[in-house]
Write a protein that holds these residues in place. Structure first.
Motif, PDB file in Angstrom:
ATOM      1  N   LEU A  14       0.838  -1.192   0.000  1.00 59.36           N
ATOM      2  CA  LEU A  14       0.000   0.000   0.000  1.00 59.36           C
ATOM      3  C   LEU A  14       0.877   1.248   0.000  1.00 59.36           C
ATOM      4  O   LEU A  14       0.426   2.334  -0.313  1.00 59.36           O
ATOM      5  CB  LEU A  14      -0.909   0.011   1.227  1.00 59.36           C
ATOM      6  CG  LEU A  14      -2.066  -0.979   1.197  1.00 59.36           C
ATOM      7  CD1 LEU A  14      -2.735  -1.055   2.559  1.00 59.36           C
ATOM      8  CD2 LEU A  14      -3.079  -0.617   0.135  1.00 59.36           C
ATOM      9  N   GLU A  18       1.416   1.577  -9.676  1.00 69.31           N
ATOM     10  CA  GLU A  18       0.240   1.387  -8.833  1.00 69.31           C
ATOM     11  C   GLU A  18      -0.617   0.225  -9.354  1.00 69.31           C
ATOM     12  O   GLU A  18      -1.181  -0.549  -8.594  1.00 69.31           O
ATOM     13  CB  GLU A  18      -0.562   2.681  -8.756  1.00 69.31           C
ATOM     14  CG  GLU A  18      -1.843   2.606  -7.934  1.00 69.31           C
ATOM     15  CD  GLU A  18      -1.636   2.010  -6.541  1.00 69.31           C
ATOM     16  OE1 GLU A  18      -2.516   1.257  -6.102  1.00 69.31           O
ATOM     17  OE2 GLU A  18      -0.584   2.294  -5.905  1.00 69.31           O
ATOM     18  N   THR A  19      -0.683   0.087 -10.687  1.00 70.65           N
ATOM     19  CA  THR A  19      -1.498  -0.979 -11.272  1.00 70.65           C
ATOM     20  C   THR A  19      -0.915  -2.350 -10.938  1.00 70.65           C
ATOM     21  O   THR A  19      -1.642  -3.263 -10.539  1.00 70.65           O
ATOM     22  CB  THR A  19      -1.581  -0.792 -12.797  1.00 70.65           C
ATOM     23  OG1 THR A  19      -2.098   0.502 -13.064  1.00 70.65           O
ATOM     24  CG2 THR A  19      -2.486  -1.825 -13.420  1.00 70.65           C
ATOM     25  N   ALA A  38      -1.392  -3.140  -7.352  1.00 74.71           N
ATOM     26  CA  ALA A  38      -2.771  -3.577  -7.104  1.00 74.71           C
ATOM     27  C   ALA A  38      -2.938  -5.048  -7.468  1.00 74.71           C
ATOM     28  O   ALA A  38      -3.606  -5.804  -6.761  1.00 74.71           O
ATOM     29  CB  ALA A  38      -3.739  -2.710  -7.897  1.00 74.71           C
ATOM     30  N   ARG A  39      -2.324  -5.455  -8.587  1.00 72.94           N
ATOM     31  CA  ARG A  39      -2.398  -6.860  -9.005  1.00 72.94           C
ATOM     32  C   ARG A  39      -1.797  -7.784  -7.957  1.00 72.94           C
ATOM     33  O   ARG A  39      -2.401  -8.770  -7.544  1.00 72.94           O
ATOM     34  CB  ARG A  39      -1.639  -7.048 -10.328  1.00 72.94           C
ATOM     35  CG  ARG A  39      -2.275  -6.370 -11.498  1.00 72.94           C
ATOM     36  CD  ARG A  39      -3.181  -7.313 -12.282  1.00 72.94           C
ATOM     37  NE  ARG A  39      -4.200  -6.554 -12.986  1.00 72.94           N
ATOM     38  CZ  ARG A  39      -3.931  -5.803 -14.064  1.00 72.94           C
ATOM     39  NH1 ARG A  39      -2.722  -5.742 -14.553  1.00 72.94           N
ATOM     40  NH2 ARG A  39      -4.898  -5.133 -14.654  1.00 72.94           N
ATOM     41  N   ARG A  92      -1.175  -7.136  -4.868  1.00 76.82           N
ATOM     42  CA  ARG A  92      -1.954  -7.026  -3.655  1.00 76.82           C
ATOM     43  C   ARG A  92      -3.120  -8.007  -3.701  1.00 76.82           C
ATOM     44  O   ARG A  92      -3.380  -8.728  -2.755  1.00 76.82           O
ATOM     45  CB  ARG A  92      -2.488  -5.603  -3.541  1.00 76.82           C
ATOM     46  CG  ARG A  92      -2.655  -5.103  -2.153  1.00 76.82           C
ATOM     47  CD  ARG A  92      -2.398  -3.620  -2.084  1.00 76.82           C
ATOM     48  NE  ARG A  92      -3.263  -2.856  -2.975  1.00 76.82           N
ATOM     49  CZ  ARG A  92      -2.890  -1.728  -3.581  1.00 76.82           C
ATOM     50  NH1 ARG A  92      -1.685  -1.240  -3.393  1.00 76.82           N
ATOM     51  NH2 ARG A  92      -3.719  -1.098  -4.368  1.00 76.82           N
ATOM     52  N   GLY A  93      -3.777  -8.021  -4.836  1.00 76.24           N
ATOM     53  CA  GLY A  93      -4.922  -8.899  -4.993  1.00 76.24           C
ATOM     54  C   GLY A  93      -4.539 -10.373  -4.947  1.00 76.24           C
ATOM     55  O   GLY A  93      -5.265 -11.194  -4.403  1.00 76.24           O
ATOM     56  N   PHE A 149      -5.781  -8.550   3.595  1.00 75.41           N
ATOM     57  CA  PHE A 149      -5.741  -7.579   4.681  1.00 75.41           C
ATOM     58  C   PHE A 149      -6.879  -7.813   5.658  1.00 75.41           C
ATOM     59  O   PHE A 149      -8.008  -8.105   5.258  1.00 75.41           O
ATOM     60  CB  PHE A 149      -5.911  -6.149   4.142  1.00 75.41           C
ATOM     61  CG  PHE A 149      -4.717  -5.631   3.411  1.00 75.41           C
ATOM     62  CD1 PHE A 149      -3.673  -5.033   4.101  1.00 75.41           C
ATOM     63  CD2 PHE A 149      -4.635  -5.734   2.023  1.00 75.41           C
ATOM     64  CE1 PHE A 149      -2.581  -4.542   3.424  1.00 75.41           C
ATOM     65  CE2 PHE A 149      -3.543  -5.247   1.351  1.00 75.41           C
ATOM     66  CZ  PHE A 149      -2.514  -4.656   2.043  1.00 75.41           C
ATOM     67  N   PRO A 184     -12.704  -9.406  -3.707  1.00 76.29           N
ATOM     68  CA  PRO A 184     -11.350  -9.504  -4.278  1.00 76.29           C
ATOM     69  C   PRO A 184     -11.317 -10.384  -5.530  1.00 76.29           C
ATOM     70  O   PRO A 184     -10.540 -10.121  -6.451  1.00 76.29           O
ATOM     71  CB  PRO A 184     -10.533 -10.147  -3.148  1.00 76.29           C
ATOM     72  CG  PRO A 184     -11.305  -9.872  -1.909  1.00 76.29           C
ATOM     73  CD  PRO A 184     -12.741  -9.871  -2.314  1.00 76.29           C
TER      74      PRO A 184
END
Lengths: 240, 422
Positions: free
Chosen positions: A54, A74-75, A78-79, A81-82, A87, A107
């Motif tokens: 994050l 950021e993209t 995000a990938r 992260r997913g 979290f 998600p």
């Protein structure tokens, strides 16, 4: 699983540069249940944000599941992260107008999983946290402990490598706290690295390993009584 | 991006706060509703006024004789000009641009009247001598009997056509006027037809109170042999009315020895000019209506943008959660954009339908135009499909534009801060 080397992170607050993380070295293996403790301002939330992709680190290196995580767009963040991270937050952070099962399935929606499969998996994970009968309820119709279990199911539904829990019991009473911790302990067996940020000692003692953070540095990193017991049991097992 | 789930996400977000969604939608609805009603009314006004030209060739020129105002070729000013049969022939034979030429004579001159009677019934009406070709210039509908034909003209028959009002005054209700005798200034004519105007309003009233006789019969009956009061000239289709007017005037001026720059000797009027003036007026009105309508629409779109900005602020935490669970910046942007577009297009479509429906109701309430009815300056309001689709396209585009700023705002908030917001 997680490999941090000399991680630095600063925030600019007006004219002041706030040096929050001052050279963190940390390794967390798959299947570990680790708690990070520290006073407020010690940098534990920042550490979690860095691990959770994050937030970006200013200096040092970060490998997650063998992949370098520095300098992501950021993209891409995000990938990852997913796919890799789940979290759990202190205030649950469920979407209020979505039912429990919809929250858990969210998600998977962003991963492009088909609807039917999504709902099947979401149902499965709700059952794992013991809330199969609450699937159609909105968050406000659930107790705090139930909401946090929904949040845990949501964090796990993508089969992440790492589960990050920021004060997961901070808003719960001691009985429900223990229930939630039991769920988190149960995940351990599935090879997920679980990192819990807390300032409560009894919660930290329910994990295997305790990392203490003071002013952005790790001052203590030890096995807890439980962790020691588990470790000894493991040693005994291997020895015997 | 365009699967069912995507729309369900958007729908869920919009349905979450119905009042807010409705109020926003209403702004857009109102914008396009007003645009449609304004444009439709503009068209109605335009239709009403231009219908006054219906049945008339717009490249028509009308000329009549007056007094000269300048001395020329040794002749004094103030000389009275009179057109003749020879002028008629000269116009017909010397000007290639002319398609139809219709001379006219009128009792008592311009707007003069004559005594028309039948037994005890009598009235004062305008009486004109016409050739059959006048039908090309003037929009008359023969409702009973027939119009003046070529045989009437060559044989100088004493026949007459009467307007609707003349028929009502001279004949009893239910009585067949065809074959009836009437006296015009003491000369007997046989009625062969009844007519009315295709137009409405003052013009139609004048037509209803007039009598038409064959041109040649008029010349012999009313002491006007060889005379012509008035010419109506229709140009060939490719000839502009202005060009035709100049040619006709030049020829007649040279024949009557009128100074070429004398504006008074021959009066003239060209329908095209009037028509163009009105068309120009309505083009202006239409542009104005588009500006006003688009302004209202823009206000609606700005409303959407404004509301979405608030929505984004309100949903900061939700968007933070979405990003924590793997939503990419573009999927968040896309969601806000699609919400804006969905909101504006659904509301816009509703406005379009409501606007068209209102116009249809108004159109249905306007009585059909008929001779002698009240002048209707407002006819057949409505918008064409092209304008409607254009408005809708503008709407969708403005929805997207309205969504851009909030969408950007949505992704500019860092997920960490978004999650901290409570």
């Amino acid at each position: 699983m997680i490999r941090l080397r000399n991680v630095h992170k600063s925030y600019r607050m007006g004219d002041n540069l706030l040096h929050v993380l001052r050279g963190i070295d940390l390794d967390i293996a798959a299947g570990e249940l680790v708690s990070i403790m520290g006073a407020s301002g010690s940098g534990k939330s920042t550490l979690m944000n860095v691990i959770g992709l994050l937030d970006r680190l200013d200096e040092g290196s970060y490998e997650l599941d063998g992949v370098d995580m520095t300098g992501l767009t950021e993209t891409r963040a995000a990938r990852y992260r997913g796919q890799l991270i789940g979290f759990v937050f202190q205030s649950f952070h469920l979407i209020p107008f979505k039912t429990a099962v919809e929250n858990v399935a969210l998600p998977l929606y962003y991963q492009g999983v088909a609807r039917r499969e999504r709902n099947r998996l979401a149902g499965e994970y709700l059952e794992k946290v013991g809330l199969a009968d609450r699937a159609g309820h909105l968050p406000r119709e659930l107790s705090g402990g139930q909401q946090q279990r929904v949040a845990i199911a949501r964090a796990l539904v993508t089969r992440p490598k790492v589960l990050l829990a920021d004060e997961p019991t901070g808003a719960l009473d001691s009985v429900t706290s223990r229930e939630v911790m039991a769920v988190l302990q149960g995940i351990q067996g599935e090879g997920v690295a679980v990192v819990i940020i807390t300032h409560e000692h009894d919660i930290a003692e329910m994990t295997d390993r305790l990392v203490h953070l003071v002013d952005g540095r790790i001052t203590e990193d030890r096995a807890t009584a439980r962790g020691g017991a588990v470790g000894e049991a493991a040693l005994a097992g291997s020895g015997g | 991006m365009f699967d069912l789930d995507h729309w369900q996400e958007i729908w869920a977000a919009l349905a979450k706060n119905r009042l807010r969604t409705l109020l926003t939608a209403f702004g857009v609805f109102w914008g396009i509703f007003l645009l449609v009603v304004l444009l439709g009314s503009g068209n109605g006004l335009s239709n009403g006024v231009t219908s006054g030209f219906s049945g008339m060739a717009t490249n028509s020129v009308f000329v009549w004789a007056m007094r000269t105002s300048k001395p020329y070729a040794g002749l004094p000013a103030g000389r009275r000009i009179e057109f003749t049969d020879e002028d008629w022939q000269a116009l017909a034979s010397q000007l290639d641009e002319v398609e139809v030429i219709a001379p006219r004579l009128q009792l008592g001159g311009w707007r003069g009247g004559a005594r028309v009677s039948r037994g005890q019934h009598t009235g004062s009406y305008s009486v004109t001598g016409e050739v059959p070709e006048i039908q090309r210039v003037q929009s008359l509908v023969v409702s009973a009997g027939r119009f003046v034909n070529q045989l009437d003209v060559t044989e100088r028959r004493k026949v007459a056509l009467i307007g609707q009002r003349v028929r009502e005054v001279l004949f009893d209700p239910g009585e067949d006027p065809i074959g009836g005798d009437i006296q015009i200034n003491g000369v007997q004519f046989k009625v062969v037809g009844v007519y009315r105007s295709r137009q409405t309003g003052r013009n139609a009233d004048e037509v209803a109170q007039s009598v038409i006789v064959p041109f040649s019969s008029f010349q012999t009956a009313f002491n006007a042999v060889g005379k012509v009061h008035w010419f109506a000239v229709v140009g060939q289709p490719q000839v502009s009315a202005k060009e035709l007017q100049e040619k006709v005037l030049a020829l007649l001026k040279s024949r009557h020895k009128i100074a070429p720059d004398d504006r008074r000797g021959i009066g003239s009027f060209n329908l095209q000019e009037e028509y163009d003036k009105i068309q120009g007026l309505f083009t202006g009105i239409r542009i104005l209506l588009w500006i006003v309508g688009l302004g209202t629409l823009a206000a609606g779109a700005i409303g959407v943008s404004n509301i979405l900005l608030i929505v984004v602020r309100e949903r900061t935490k939700e968007l933070g959660i979405r990003r924590a669970v793997g939503a990419t910046p573009w999927s968040v942007r896309g969601q806000i954009l699609f919400e804006a577009i969905l909101l504006t297009s659904v509301a816009g479509l509703a406005g379009l339908v409501a606007g068209v429906a209102l116009l249809e109701v108004i159109a249905a309430l306007i009585p059909p135009a008929a001779a002698g009815s009240q002048p209707s300056m407002f006819q057949a309001p409505g918008i064409d499909a092209g304008a409607g689709l254009l408005a809708l396209a503008v709407l969708i585009v403005s929805g997207a534009v309205a969504g851009l700023l909030p969408a950007q705002r949505a992704v500019s908030i860092h997920p960490v801060e978004a999650l901290r917001a409570d």
